[in-house]
Design a protein around this motif. Structure first.
Motif, PDB file in Angstrom:
ATOM      1  N   GLU A 207       1.003  -1.130  -0.081  1.00 48.25           N
ATOM      2  CA  GLU A 207       0.002  -0.017  -0.102  1.00 48.25           C
ATOM      3  C   GLU A 207       0.976   1.317  -0.033  1.00 48.25           C
ATOM      4  O   GLU A 207       0.223   2.398   0.088  1.00 48.25           O
ATOM      5  CB  GLU A 207      -0.838   0.088   1.289  1.00 48.25           C
ATOM      6  CG  GLU A 207      -1.823  -1.276   1.363  1.00 48.25           C
ATOM      7  CD  GLU A 207      -2.705  -1.141   0.159  1.00 48.25           C
ATOM      8  OE1 GLU A 207      -3.253   0.073  -0.338  1.00 48.25           O
ATOM      9  OE2 GLU A 207      -3.608  -2.241  -0.135  1.00 48.25           O
ATOM     10  N   LYS A 208       2.222   0.991  -0.113  1.00 52.78           N
ATOM     11  CA  LYS A 208       3.251   2.329  -0.321  1.00 52.78           C
ATOM     12  C   LYS A 208       3.094   2.914   1.083  1.00 52.78           C
ATOM     13  O   LYS A 208       3.502   4.107   0.962  1.00 52.78           O
ATOM     14  CB  LYS A 208       2.851   2.965  -1.499  1.00 52.78           C
ATOM     15  CG  LYS A 208       3.084   2.161  -2.748  1.00 52.78           C
ATOM     16  CD  LYS A 208       3.103   2.889  -3.887  1.00 52.78           C
ATOM     17  CE  LYS A 208       3.250   1.887  -5.392  1.00 52.78           C
ATOM     18  NZ  LYS A 208       4.093   1.032  -5.073  1.00 52.78           N
ATOM     19  N   LEU A 209       2.649   2.706   2.191  1.00 60.21           N
ATOM     20  CA  LEU A 209       2.884   3.237   3.720  1.00 60.21           C
ATOM     21  C   LEU A 209       4.199   3.164   3.921  1.00 60.21           C
ATOM     22  O   LEU A 209       4.504   4.400   4.486  1.00 60.21           O
ATOM     23  CB  LEU A 209       2.190   2.664   4.515  1.00 60.21           C
ATOM     24  CG  LEU A 209       1.593   3.561   5.802  1.00 60.21           C
ATOM     25  CD1 LEU A 209       1.243   4.751   5.560  1.00 60.21           C
ATOM     26  CD2 LEU A 209       1.100   2.713   6.861  1.00 60.21           C
ATOM     27  N   VAL A 210       4.775   2.086   3.855  1.00 57.74           N
ATOM     28  CA  VAL A 210       6.355   2.000   4.573  1.00 57.74           C
ATOM     29  C   VAL A 210       7.110   1.573   3.368  1.00 57.74           C
ATOM     30  O   VAL A 210       6.794   0.605   2.566  1.00 57.74           O
ATOM     31  CB  VAL A 210       6.472   1.249   5.930  1.00 57.74           C
ATOM     32  CG1 VAL A 210       5.589   2.010   6.936  1.00 57.74           C
ATOM     33  CG2 VAL A 210       5.978  -0.158   5.640  1.00 57.74           C
ATOM     34  N   VAL A 211       8.479   1.720   3.826  1.00 56.20           N
ATOM     35  CA  VAL A 211       9.620   0.872   3.073  1.00 56.20           C
ATOM     36  C   VAL A 211      10.597   0.519   4.048  1.00 56.20           C
ATOM     37  O   VAL A 211      10.414   1.113   5.282  1.00 56.20           O
ATOM     38  CB  VAL A 211      10.117   1.637   1.836  1.00 56.20           C
ATOM     39  CG1 VAL A 211       9.191   1.976   0.959  1.00 56.20           C
ATOM     40  CG2 VAL A 211      10.985   3.261   2.449  1.00 56.20           C
ATOM     41  N   ASP A 212      11.313  -0.439   3.800  1.00 52.61           N
ATOM     42  CA  ASP A 212      12.419  -1.038   5.040  1.00 52.61           C
ATOM     43  C   ASP A 212      13.018   0.176   5.546  1.00 52.61           C
ATOM     44  O   ASP A 212      13.288   0.024   6.826  1.00 52.61           O
ATOM     45  CB  ASP A 212      13.208  -1.942   4.006  1.00 52.61           C
ATOM     46  CG  ASP A 212      12.628  -3.305   3.662  1.00 52.61           C
ATOM     47  OD1 ASP A 212      11.675  -3.647   4.363  1.00 52.61           O
ATOM     48  OD2 ASP A 212      13.202  -3.931   2.912  1.00 52.61           O
ATOM     49  N   ASP A 213      13.526   1.250   4.932  1.00 49.61           N
ATOM     50  CA  ASP A 213      14.316   2.056   5.356  1.00 49.61           C
ATOM     51  C   ASP A 213      13.594   3.080   6.473  1.00 49.61           C
ATOM     52  O   ASP A 213      14.107   3.884   7.274  1.00 49.61           O
ATOM     53  CB  ASP A 213      15.046   3.068   4.372  1.00 49.61           C
ATOM     54  CG  ASP A 213      16.326   2.343   3.723  1.00 49.61           C
ATOM     55  OD1 ASP A 213      16.591   1.256   4.037  1.00 49.61           O
ATOM     56  OD2 ASP A 213      16.756   2.923   2.521  1.00 49.61           O
ATOM     57  N   LEU A 214      12.204   3.119   6.412  1.00 46.07           N
ATOM     58  CA  LEU A 214      11.304   3.691   7.222  1.00 46.07           C
ATOM     59  C   LEU A 214      10.767   3.152   8.345  1.00 46.07           C
ATOM     60  O   LEU A 214      10.088   3.781   9.171  1.00 46.07           O
ATOM     61  CB  LEU A 214      10.266   4.477   6.317  1.00 46.07           C
ATOM     62  CG  LEU A 214      10.942   5.511   5.199  1.00 46.07           C
ATOM     63  CD1 LEU A 214       9.573   6.266   4.589  1.00 46.07           C
ATOM     64  CD2 LEU A 214      11.676   6.296   5.741  1.00 46.07           C
ATOM     65  N   ILE A 215      11.095   1.971   8.589  1.00 46.49           N
ATOM     66  CA  ILE A 215      10.817   1.201   9.891  1.00 46.49           C
ATOM     67  C   ILE A 215      11.690   1.090  10.907  1.00 46.49           C
ATOM     68  O   ILE A 215      13.021   0.959  10.503  1.00 46.49           O
ATOM     69  CB  ILE A 215      10.408  -0.401   9.200  1.00 46.49           C
ATOM     70  CG1 ILE A 215       9.364  -0.147   8.180  1.00 46.49           C
ATOM     71  CG2 ILE A 215       9.985  -1.258  10.591  1.00 46.49           C
ATOM     72  CD1 ILE A 215       9.234  -1.743   7.441  1.00 46.49           C
TER      73      ILE A 215
END
Length: 317
Positions: free
Chosen positions: A52-60
């Motif tokens: 759903e393009k809420l997160v990507v790995d670098d933003l977790i």
């Protein structure tokens, strides 16, 4: 004096306060498929949020591993000697740990798939390390009674516990019930209308009765209709609405909230958790900038920007 720990480190402002580690997903040569618990549901939640393009790995936010000294804040050394390592999740004003919620474990005893008292640990770390945090409310909406944290905070007036659960299922811990300030005992097969009305009434009542410095929300999805262990009959839409009710109640009062996902024993629960997180975002109840926008309790806002509050998540090595 607080003990030395690596758990409290700055989290980049670009990160969502959504905590996850691949180690949350337990595998054992395929034997995990024979267990009723979906041992990979946490990774599925993250995959759905990525789609759903809420997160990507670098933003977790990557969970950190707790040392023995960290865990001794809650557990006895004798108990820890029986266990393997743990993972940590973080709190930065609001936070969602896609694992966690081991509410049957107390400081000296595990139970019900729960090996670490992560809710107790999170609250005690906050009391110890974050200036201005002196009161906490636990809102436990897993289908099962949260007897672990109830036993840990039995005589601690700093912690207010609301617990809504199926009265007929595990653990039936009469002693632990004495710690519940607001008890909501549900019948077999309770459905959306009755359930949501009770949640709304009692969450509002709990936060009106005592305004805490932090809410720890145990958001189990084992209330879902058809769950083999929960015995309730809440729809997916009902679960999404439940989480919305709790977050609205906390946010409207400027109280930081930490959500853990706890129990849920059907394959479809991962999709429901992801849908709930997306709904919270769409409603403006969670956002990367929320913790620094003045939306949290002013007493703790600055400390929460720079501190990490910890939840232990089981990962058998």
């Amino acid at each position: 004096m607080p003990h030395r720990t690596e758990l409290y480190q700055d989290v980049p402002s670009t990160c969502w306060p959504i905590v996850y580690s691949p180690d949350y997903n337990i595998t054992f040569m395929g034997l995990e498929k024979l267990h009723p618990f979906d041992a990979g549901k946490w990774g599925k939640v993250i995959d759905f949020l990525k789609e759903e393009k809420l997160v990507v790995d670098d933003l977790i936010v990557q969970a950190r591993e707790a040392t023995e000294d960290d865990l001794l804040v809650v557990h006895t050394r004798r108990y820890l000697n029986k266990l393997k390592a743990g993972k940590l999740a973080v709190d930065r004003g609001w936070a969602i740990n896609v694992g966690g919620g081991f509410h049957h474990c107390s400081s000296d005893k595990g139970g019900g798939f729960c090996a670490y008292a992560d809710i107790t640990l999170a609250i005690k770390f906050l009391f110890e390390r974050v200036q201005g945090v002196s009161k906490a409310t636990i809102i436990d909406l897993d289908a099962h009674q949260g007897n672990g944290h109830e036993r840990d905070f039995m005589d601690d007036n700093r912690v207010y516990i609301m617990d809504a659960y199926n009265r007929y299922i595990y653990p039936g811990d009469g002693f632990a019930k004495r710690a519940i300030k607001r008890k909501v005992e549900l019948e077999w097969g309770t459905e959306d209308t009755e359930y949501l009305q009770k949640v709304q009434t009692h969450v509002e009542g709990a936060l009106n009765e005592l305004k805490p410095d932090i809410v720890v929300y145990n958001a189990g999805t084992d209330i879902l209709d058809g769950d083999p262990l929960g015995g309730l009959a809440i729809s997916p839409q009902g679960i999404v609405k439940r989480d919305e009710v709790v977050f609205k109640a906390a946010r409207s009062r400027r109280i930081p909230i930490l959500m853990v996902t706890s129990g849920g024993y059907q394959k479809r629960t991962a999709r429901i958790i992801a849908d709930s997180i997306l709904n919270l975002h769409n409603l403006g109840l969670i956002d990367k900038e929320l913790a620094t926008s003045g939306a949290v309790n002013p007493k703790v806002e600055q400390m929460l920007r720079n501190s990490i509050a910890d939840l232990t998540n089981l990962s058998l090595q």
